[in-house]
Structures are given as structure tokens and as C-alpha cells.
Design an enzyme around this catalytic site. Structure first.
Site, PDB file in Angstrom:
ATOM      1  N   ILE A  40     -17.097  87.395 114.388  1.00 56.56           N
ATOM      2  CA  ILE A  40     -18.608  86.877 114.846  1.00 56.56           C
ATOM      3  C   ILE A  40     -18.516  85.961 116.649  1.00 56.56           C
ATOM      4  O   ILE A  40     -19.196  84.654 116.570  1.00 56.56           O
ATOM      5  CB  ILE A  40     -19.790  86.202 113.605  1.00 56.56           C
ATOM      6  CG1 ILE A  40     -19.101  84.679 112.860  1.00 56.56           C
ATOM      7  CG2 ILE A  40     -20.038  87.498 112.762  1.00 56.56           C
ATOM      8  CD1 ILE A  40     -19.772  84.600 112.022  1.00 56.56           C
ATOM      9  N   SER A  49     -14.972  83.210 118.401  1.00 60.54           N
ATOM     10  CA  SER A  49     -13.992  83.147 119.052  1.00 60.54           C
ATOM     11  C   SER A  49     -13.350  81.307 119.577  1.00 60.54           C
ATOM     12  O   SER A  49     -14.993  81.251 120.379  1.00 60.54           O
ATOM     13  CB  SER A  49     -13.048  84.123 119.205  1.00 60.54           C
ATOM     14  OG  SER A  49     -13.577  84.138 120.483  1.00 60.54           O
ATOM     15  N   GLY A  50     -12.068  81.029 119.418  1.00 62.79           N
ATOM     16  CA  GLY A  50     -12.617  79.921 120.458  1.00 62.79           C
ATOM     17  C   GLY A  50     -10.853  79.024 119.747  1.00 62.79           C
ATOM     18  O   GLY A  50     -10.922  78.973 119.017  1.00 62.79           O
ATOM     19  N   ASP A  55     -19.125  65.329 117.147  1.00 63.61           N
ATOM     20  CA  ASP A  55     -19.453  66.315 117.956  1.00 63.61           C
ATOM     21  C   ASP A  55     -21.499  67.093 117.573  1.00 63.61           C
ATOM     22  O   ASP A  55     -21.545  68.356 117.321  1.00 63.61           O
ATOM     23  CB  ASP A  55     -18.764  67.913 117.663  1.00 63.61           C
ATOM     24  CG  ASP A  55     -19.506  69.315 118.812  1.00 63.61           C
ATOM     25  OD1 ASP A  55     -20.154  68.341 120.349  1.00 63.61           O
ATOM     26  OD2 ASP A  55     -18.635  70.225 119.053  1.00 63.61           O
TER      27      ASP A  55
END
Length: 694
Positions: free
Chosen positions: A431, A433-434, A546
């Protein structure tokens, strides 16, 4: 136990039948005439009525007609008894809707045989009704499932004539179609019982103006409504098309008022905006009849019905609430106010249909004299239909959503994607990616719980720095047990991978809700819950760094949870020495939500998260971000020096809160998330809208 009502004015006959049937094990009730019998039918809802014909006050024929005219008891089985053994009486009784006819005198065997036959027939009818309901529910479920896949199913009402239908009449009429927009998006955020409740409340409000304006042949299918407005002899002198326009505008008004109920009932659930579309078209309509004389169902069909449905379907793309064809406008007369006009290609028709957006209706003296209102005696029947439809629709749409989720979880990986194998988990699909991590939807095998697995390829390109950061994220999160922070279930290692198993959020993140628009009550509820999450992590020495809508996740009950601690930083000295990977001057976080100190590369503190929360709060209230720019450098410069923009007037009471959160100097912001919560609690107008503490 089967209940039988005996309606007979002769005491001897009534008592003899009662004794005979009690011995056979039936539950017996009695009445001495038709008037009393009608009251008992409405009170007891018996399985069968055995009634004499010749009685004082109300005879058997009148009783039968009254039963058939009442929607709540119309399907009651009725057997008529009489000494008049002639064809005329029998024909009159059967025409009025009697299920059987028994002439006096009769024997015990004759009565019991007739009774047994009727009850068997009633059982078959009940079975066929249940079958019809199931077929309808299955059809709805399929329609909702296809719509979830992006396919519009315009024939959800079933616009073709049912098998076995008989044409009853052909009339000139105006057909009204309405539908709830994005209904599945609403339904997925509610329980099945809540979906049924919502539909019932909505239809009860919108069906009333349809009835009062003379709408007939109402059909409730799923989240939609269809009605026919016809010019009939002796009816309203107002043209049918004009009454249909009046009903459509009244439905739009009722929907606007319904939003207040929706906000009060589900204000904390983050539902998308509630809107409807209405289509109107005039022309020839065929009325088909299906069923027996006493249980007749009528279904409008034909090109006019189809076109009205297509116009409603086009309302969303046009951005109009009420779409009417030129044929309807021409028949509606003077005073119909329109806005946009266009031509539509309608599937199933040759050429185009000229349409207009209807925005108002200037009534004349005749309209006011007649009130654009006609018969409303079917209100009880409509309420019963609404309730049944709501329950069926709730089951169908929730079933479709469940099937969709199951299909996603059972989805196969794309060609070339070799699925990972992690002990204790069944991976269904990637679902996201990074960097060096990939994210999968998976099922925990021991209890079937859907989870999200964040996986690092520890044996591939990942460095010790990546692995340290990955371990840090789990270390930070494992300390936190708070209802507004993502739940972490497990961390593990294989020869090639490291992984974290965490909470799965079926509803996704806050972005979709924010883009749809949020009222002040919901904004304060979300801000309060995020502040509670920040209070929990800051207390444990963790800064998120963040904070943004994409990292605020939605739970089924409407509450939110803070997620994605991939760049979070511990304030503890020992851990800072070992785990800190970010040097001063590095920009970590999303540019739209960065604090001035992040931009300048200065020290990061809990006040950094408070600034980002202020940016989010402004965006939720104003519907846009406080700072935008054509370049990254200019955007960062505005975070450093630009003043906080003003909120819309309806939110001006919250301007001081946003400005304190977004102060350029960290020392001027709320010192802690708890102090923000305390400030909100002290504001009288806001006390009731900040949401629960957990």
C-alpha cells in the site's frame, strides 16, 4: 401461535367457532361487529380474520374494504361467512379482496379445510415476499459494490417492467428521481443501524413534500426515491410538472434542514457533506401492475422514467441540485427560476435533451389557493416503506463495503512483486513505499486482525543509519499507550528484514475529510484529540516534527490518532547522542506545516509541533493553507516572517488561538499541548464543541 379473529354478531355462532378453533390449538379473539372487528385487527394484527357479512354498524364488506385500505393491515387474510349462498355475494366479496368465502351452514371439516388452505397460502405469500426482499437486497448490494469500483449503476431502481407485469394505464406525467450523493462514503463511516436511522430520518423529511404536492407511485430503492406527478380528473388544478418542481425544491430545502439533524447526531464522525441530486422529466409514463388484486403493486416504466433517472445521475457532474428537462419547464408554467442551461446526451435516447438548473419558483394566486397540496392519506404506508427500505439498504451497502474490504485483503500482488513471508502474518498487498521501507496491508494469522506492516530491507541497501532510525521509531512508539496515538502491536526481525506491525485505519487519513469541509465543532474535536496525543508524546520526551493531515488517521467511531513517527525525535539526552540523525540546518517535515525554527535550522522543541498544529487548525477552519507560494524558498520565507492570515468571520473567535499556536517565536506559543486544551476549555462558546477527552 396462529391468531384468528372471529367477527360475528350472532353469539351462538361466534362462540361455537371460537370453541372449535381453540380445541385445534389456535389463539382466538372475537368481535361483535365490523367496527369493533376493525379496531381489533389494528390492535392485534391477527394472522386470519373470519368475518360474517350481515352485521350492524359495519358489515363484512365494509370491514374488508377498510382493512385493504389500511397499509399497516392490508395484507391480513380475510375469510367471509354468510348465509347468502349466491354468486353475486361471492363475487362482491372476492372483488373487495377476500381471500376465501364460506357459506353457512358449514361443517367442522369444511371450516378446518378452508382454514388450513388459507394458512398454507399465507405461508407461501410470506415466503415469496421474503424471496422478493432478498432479491432486492442482492440487487442493491451488487449496485453498491459496482459503484465502489467506480461504476455508475443508473438502473438501481430497476426501470424495466418486472416479469409478469401487466400494463394498467398509460398517462402523461412528470417523473421525479432523487439520490444521495456519495452515499457509500457516508455509509462506510457508520454502523448498519446508524445507516438505517439516517435513511429513515432523511426519507421521512423528503417524502412529505412529494406527497403534499401530489406525488404518487413512490418507490424507495436504496438511497433513492422516485415519484410520478400526473394530471388527473378531479385532482389539483395545478399542472403536474409545476407540482413536481415545487416538490423538488422542497426536497432540497428539507435536505438543507436535515443537515442540522445530521450534524447533531453524527457531528463527531467526520461524515462527508450531505447532498442530493434531483432529476425531472415529463412525458408518457406506463404504469404496470404486478401482484394480486388485494396486494397490487404498481411500477412506472418507460422512456420518461429512464430520462428522469439519467438527469439525476448527471446532476453531480453538472454541480446542480435540481435538473429539469425543457419538457418539464414548458409544462410547469410561469415563475420557474433557472440558472445554468445546457444539453445532455442521455443514454438510451437519440439526440440531446435540453436541461436547466432550477433554483426557485415564484408562486401565483392559484398556487397559494390550492397550496400545491393534495392527498396525504398514505403517510403511514410511506413511513412503513421507508423503514423497510432503510433496513434493506443498510444491510446491502454495509455488505458491499465488507465485500470490498475482503477483496482488497485477498488481493494478489502485481506480477513481478514477490510477496514477503513474515511469520505470523499473511501479506495481501503493498500500500506504499518510501526511502528504504515498504508498507503492506496484512492479516495477523492468530486472530485475523488487519494490520499495517512497515518493512525495512535490512540485508539490502539499508545502512546501519537506516536500521537505527527504524529501531528508533519502534522504541519511541512502544512507550506510548494513548487512545489518540497509533497502536503498535509488534516489532520483529528476519534474516533479511525488520518490520513493525501497527494499527490499520480503514477510513484513511484526515485529508479527505478536510478537503470536503469541516464545521467548527468537528475542527475543535480533532484539534483537541491531536493536542491530547501531543501531550502524551511530549510528556515522554518525543517530538513528532512532521504534523500534517496525512499523519492524522481516522478510526471508525470518528476519533483520530496521530501516526507516522518516522522522523520523530527524542528529547532525552542519551538517546539524542545515539539516535539523532538530523543535523541543525537540515529541513525535516512537510514544507506547508514547517515551523520557523525548522526552516532556520534552530533547536527543535515541543513548541515545534504546536506551530504545525496551528497551521492545520487554520487550514481546517479556512479551507486553505495559511501560506502558499510559487517556490519552496518563498514558502519557507513566509513561515519565517509572514503574519498569520485572518480566519473567515464565522471563526474569528478562534483567531487568538491560531495566532498563539503560529507565533514566530516558540516562546510565544502555548508552552504545552495541555495549556492549549485548558485555553479551549475556558472559552464559553467552545466548551461544548471541543469533543470528549478520549
Amino acid at each position: 401461535m396462529t391468531t384468528i379473529l372471529i367477527v360475528e354478531d350472532d353469539d351462538a355462532i361466534r362462540n361455537n367457532i371460537a370453541r372449535l378453533l381453540k380445541l385445534e390449538g389456535y389463539e382466538i379473539a372475537t368481535a361483535i361487529n365490523g367496527r369493533e372487528g376493525l379496531e381489533r385487527v389494528r390492535q392485534l394484527h391477527p394472522d386470519l380474520v373470519i368475518s360474517d357479512i350481515s352485521m350492524p354498524e359495519m358489515d363484512g364488506f365494509a370491514l374488508l374494504e377498510a382493512v385493504r385500505a389500511d397499509a399497516l393491515i392490508a395484507n391480513t387474510c380475510v375469510m367471509l361467512l354468510t348465509a347468502l349462498d349466491d354468486r353475486a355475494s361471492m363475487r362482491r366479496g372476492m372483488t373487495a379482496g377476500a381471500d376465501d368465502y364460506l357459506a353457512k351452514p358449514f361443517t367442522r371439516v369444511e371450516l378446518l379445510e378452508a382454514l388450513e388452505g388459507l394458512l398454507k397460502k399465507r405461508g407461501r405469500i410470506a415466503d415469496s415476499i421474503q424471496y422478493a426482499v432478498q432479491v432486492r437486497e442482492d440487487h442493491l448490494r451488487q449496485a453498491f459494490t459496482e459503484s465502489l469500483g467506480g461504476n455508475r449503476v443508473p438502473d438501481k431502481f430497476g426501470l424495466e417492467a418486472p416479469e409478469g407485469a401487466i400494463t394498467d394505464q398509460v398517462i402523461e406525467a412528470t417523473v421525479l428521481f432523487s439520490d444521495i450523493r456519495n452515499f457509500t462514503s457516508l455509509a462506510e463511516k457508520l454502523e448498519s443501524s446508524e445507516v438505517a436511522e439516517l435513511l429513515t430520518q432523511y426519507f421521512e423529511r423528503t417524502a412529505e413534500p412529494v406527497l403534499t404536492n401530489g406525488g404518487r407511485h413512490l418507490k424507495f430503492i436504496g438511497d433513492g426515491l422516485m415519484a410520478v406527478f400526473a394530471d388527473t380528473a378531479g385532482g389539483s388544478p395545478i399542472p403536474a410538472a409545476r407540482r413536481a418542481v415545487s416538490a423538488a425544491l422542497a426536497m432540497a430545502l428539507a435536505t438543507h434542514e436535515f443537515r442540522s439533524w445530521l450534524d447533531q447526531r453524527f457531528g463527531e464522525r467526520g461524515l462527508p457533506p450531505f447532498a442530493i441530486g434531483v432529476g425531472l422529466h415529463s412525458g408518457e409514463v406506463t404504469i404496470c401492475r404486478l401482484g394480486t388484486i388485494q396486494n397490487k403493486e404498481t411500477t412506472p416504466i418507460g422512456d420518461t422514467v429512464n430520462t428522469a433517472a439519467r438527469l439525476e445521475a448527471a446532476s453531480k457532474e453538472l454541480g446542480w441540485t435540481v435538473v429539469a428537462s425543457n419538457a418539464t419547464l414548458t409544462r410547469a408554467g410561469d415563475g420557474v427560476q433557472t440558472s445554468g442551461m445546457t444539453s445532455l446526451a442521455v443514454r438510451g435516447r437519440h439526440g440531446y435533451v435540453d436541461v436547466a438548473e432550477i433554483v426557485g419558483l415564484v408562486t401565483n394566486l392559484e398556487d397559494k389557493q390550492h397550496g400545491m397540496a393534495t392527498l396525504t392519506e398514505r403517510a403511514a404506508e410511506i413511513r412503513a416503506a421507508v423503514q423497510v427500505n432503510s433496513e434493506i439498504t443498510a444491510r446491502a451497502v454495509k455488505g458491499a463495503l465488507k465485500s470490498k474490504l475482503t477483496s482488497l485483503m485477498d488481493a494478489q500482488f502485481q506480477p513481478g512483486e514477490a510477496p514477503l513471508r513474515l511469520k505470523g502474518y499473511r501479506l495481501s498487498r503493498k500500500i506504499g513505499s518510501g526511502g528504504m521501507t515498504e508498507v503492506y496491508l496484512a492479516i495477523r494469522e492468530d486472530d485475523g486482525l488487519p494490520v499495517v506492516l512497515k518493512v525495512l530491507d535490512a540485508a539490502g541497501k539499508a545502512t546501519s543509519e537506516h536500521l537505527s532510525r527504524f529501531i528508533q521509531e519502534y522504541t519511541l512508539l512502544s512507550r506510548i499507550v494513548d487512545p489518540h496515538v497509533i497502536r503498535i502491536y509488534d516489532q520483529g526481525f528476519t534474516d533479511d528484514h525488520a518490520y513493525i506491525a501497527m494499527e490499520y485505519f480503514e477510513r484513511g487519513d484526515l485529508r479527505s475529510e478536510l478537503n470536503a469541509g469541516m464545521n467548527q465543532k468537528r475542527v475543535l474535536a480533532v484539534i483537541s484529540q491531536v493536542a491530547m496525543a501531543l501531550d502524551a508524546i511530549h510528556e515522554r520526551g518525543i517530538i513528532h516534527r512532521d504534523l500534517k493531515p496525512e499523519n492524522i488517521m481516522l478510526r471508525p467511531d470518528g476519533s483520530v490518532a496521530l501516526a507516522d513517527f518516522g522522523v520523530a525525535k527524542s528529547m532525552l539526552a542519551a538517546e539524542n547522542m545515539a539516535l539523532t540523525q538530523t543535523r541543525h540546518g537540515d529541513v525535516v517535515g512537510t514544507p506547508y506545516y514547517l515551523s520557523p525554527e525548522q526552516v532556520a535550522g534552530h533547536a527543535i522543541t515541543p513548541a515545534t509541533d504546536m506551530y504545525s498544529l496551528g497551521v492545520m487548525m487554520y487550514e481546517m477552519l479556512a479551507g486553505e493553507r495559511p501560506f502558499r507560494a510559487d517556490s519552496l524558498d518563498l514558502l519557507l520565507a513566509r513561515h519565517l516572517s509572514a503574519p498569520t492570515p485572518m480566519l473567515p468571520l464565522e471563526h474569528e473567535g478562534l483567531q487568538p488561538v491560531v495566532e498563539k499556536l503560529m507565533a514566530k517565536n516558540p516562546a510565544d506559543r502555548y508552552p504545552t499541548a495541555r495549556s492549549l486544551l485548558d485555553d479551549l476549555a475556558q472559552r464559553p462558546l467552545l466548551r461544548t464543541v471541543a469533543g470528549p477527552a478520549a
